[in-house]
Design an enzyme around this catalytic site. Sequence first.
Site, PDB file in Angstrom:
ATOM      1  N   ASP A   1      -3.371  -4.330   5.919  1.00 52.41           N
ATOM      2  CA  ASP A   1      -3.499  -5.789   6.489  1.00 52.41           C
ATOM      3  C   ASP A   1      -3.401  -5.878   7.739  1.00 52.41           C
ATOM      4  O   ASP A   1      -2.599  -6.696   8.561  1.00 52.41           O
ATOM      5  CB  ASP A   1      -2.484  -6.753   5.847  1.00 52.41           C
ATOM      6  CG  ASP A   1      -2.519  -6.914   4.168  1.00 52.41           C
ATOM      7  OD1 ASP A   1      -3.426  -6.476   3.644  1.00 52.41           O
ATOM      8  OD2 ASP A   1      -1.391  -7.165   3.684  1.00 52.41           O
TER       9      ASP A   1
ATOM     10  N   GLU B   1      -9.674 -13.899  -0.027  1.00 52.06           N
ATOM     11  CA  GLU B   1      -8.130 -13.865   0.782  1.00 52.06           C
ATOM     12  C   GLU B   1      -8.788 -13.246   2.078  1.00 52.06           C
ATOM     13  O   GLU B   1      -9.915 -12.942   2.403  1.00 52.06           O
ATOM     14  CB  GLU B   1      -7.013 -13.267   0.216  1.00 52.06           C
ATOM     15  CG  GLU B   1      -7.454 -11.887  -0.269  1.00 52.06           C
ATOM     16  CD  GLU B   1      -6.446 -11.044  -0.892  1.00 52.06           C
ATOM     17  OE1 GLU B   1      -5.717 -11.665  -1.396  1.00 52.06           O
ATOM     18  OE2 GLU B   1      -6.708  -9.722  -1.314  1.00 52.06           O
TER      19      GLU B   1
HETATM   20  O1  FUB Z   1      -0.485  -7.384   1.485  1.00 53.52           O
HETATM   21  C1  FUB Z   1      -0.546  -8.279   0.232  1.00 53.52           C
HETATM   22  C2  FUB Z   1      -1.868  -8.789   0.310  1.00 53.52           C
HETATM   23  O2  FUB Z   1      -2.748  -8.030  -0.163  1.00 53.52           O
HETATM   24  C3  FUB Z   1      -2.429  -9.497   1.367  1.00 53.52           C
HETATM   25  O3  FUB Z   1      -1.665 -10.592   1.944  1.00 53.52           O
HETATM   26  C4  FUB Z   1      -3.844  -9.619   1.013  1.00 53.52           C
HETATM   27  O4  FUB Z   1      -4.812  -9.872   1.794  1.00 53.52           O
HETATM   28  C5  FUB Z   1      -4.022  -8.191   0.410  1.00 53.52           C
HETATM   29  O5  FUB Z   1      -4.273  -7.412   1.262  1.00 53.52           O
END
Ligand code: FUB
Length: 325
Positions: free
Chosen positions: A15, A223
């Site tokens: 991320d 997301e």
């Molecule tokens: O790293 C945990 C979660 O996985 C992140 O917050 C999301 O965007 C995904 O990458």
Amino acid sequence: MQQPRYLVPGDYMADPSAHVFNGRIYIYPSHDWESGIPENDNGDHFNMKDYHVFSLDDVENGEVTDHGVVLRTEDIPWAGRQLWDCDVAHRDDKYYMYFPLKDQNDIFRIGVAISDKPEGPFIPEENPMKGSYSMDPAIWHDEDGEYYMYFGGLWGGQLQRYRNNKALECAILPEGNEPALCPKIVRLSKDMLGFDEEPRDIVILDENGKPLTAGETERRFFEASWMHKYNGKYYFSYSTGDTHNICYAIGDNLYGPFTYKGVILSPVVGWTSHHSIVEFKGKWYLFHHDSVPSGGKTWLRSMKVVELEYNADGTIKTIEGTASK
Ligand code: FUB
């Protein structure tokens, strides 16, 4: 830049949120580790407990400096578990880290931690941001001088538990032809510690001007919000989660609406895909991650960077992810 470059081969970082501060690239990733928690749709296996900061002055060949641990769950007074994707903004003489973390009731909130330097360490506030919920904050400093946070994520990110910024009795995830759940935007207060307004929906339209539906899973928001500006237009980019694309949509206003334009990064090895886009020394770069080095373990991701290129009409050239190689 010919080949994508893995930036931290000795550890698992995911991320990546990249920014240019003081003429240097700073990267704020999540720090994956082998916690032994079984994989599930809630993302319990992403059980991260601290953040490192990295920096470099030459994206393609430069040495990557690890500034070490800059924030840990044990230092956050309201912490439950799971430090997920964070981001950092610079205002006046301070650096503000925004991080999603579950509180002691297992509800994701967004916290702030402050430093005098981009490399930290960051000192957390006593409480999460008032009115915050869900996860994946991305901060945009606009030309209007204000700072804005884009946020939200489905499934483990808990966005389906809210409507109109209020918690629902039961989560509702739209389906089929119902409008998809929207990511959120909120203007930050001048002290950078709170919201200056009610969060609003970011609406993503199709080519006919209709909001994307929940059933359009190859391109609806899931997301990993990110914002950048190119040739005077706002580019909102995001992950489609369970279909694993990084997509983008273009608009004239930072509040949207945005019109869907295409895929930036096709699926990578590993379930999640997450990115940031930054211009540095005249080139654009896509920071992202995949699970190739861990042999496909979705909770052990490695961050990497590749050059991002535009077509003459402002659309982005699709980058082929490692899942298809
Ligand atoms: O790293 C945990 C979660 O996985 C992140 O917050 C999301 O965007 C995904 O990458």
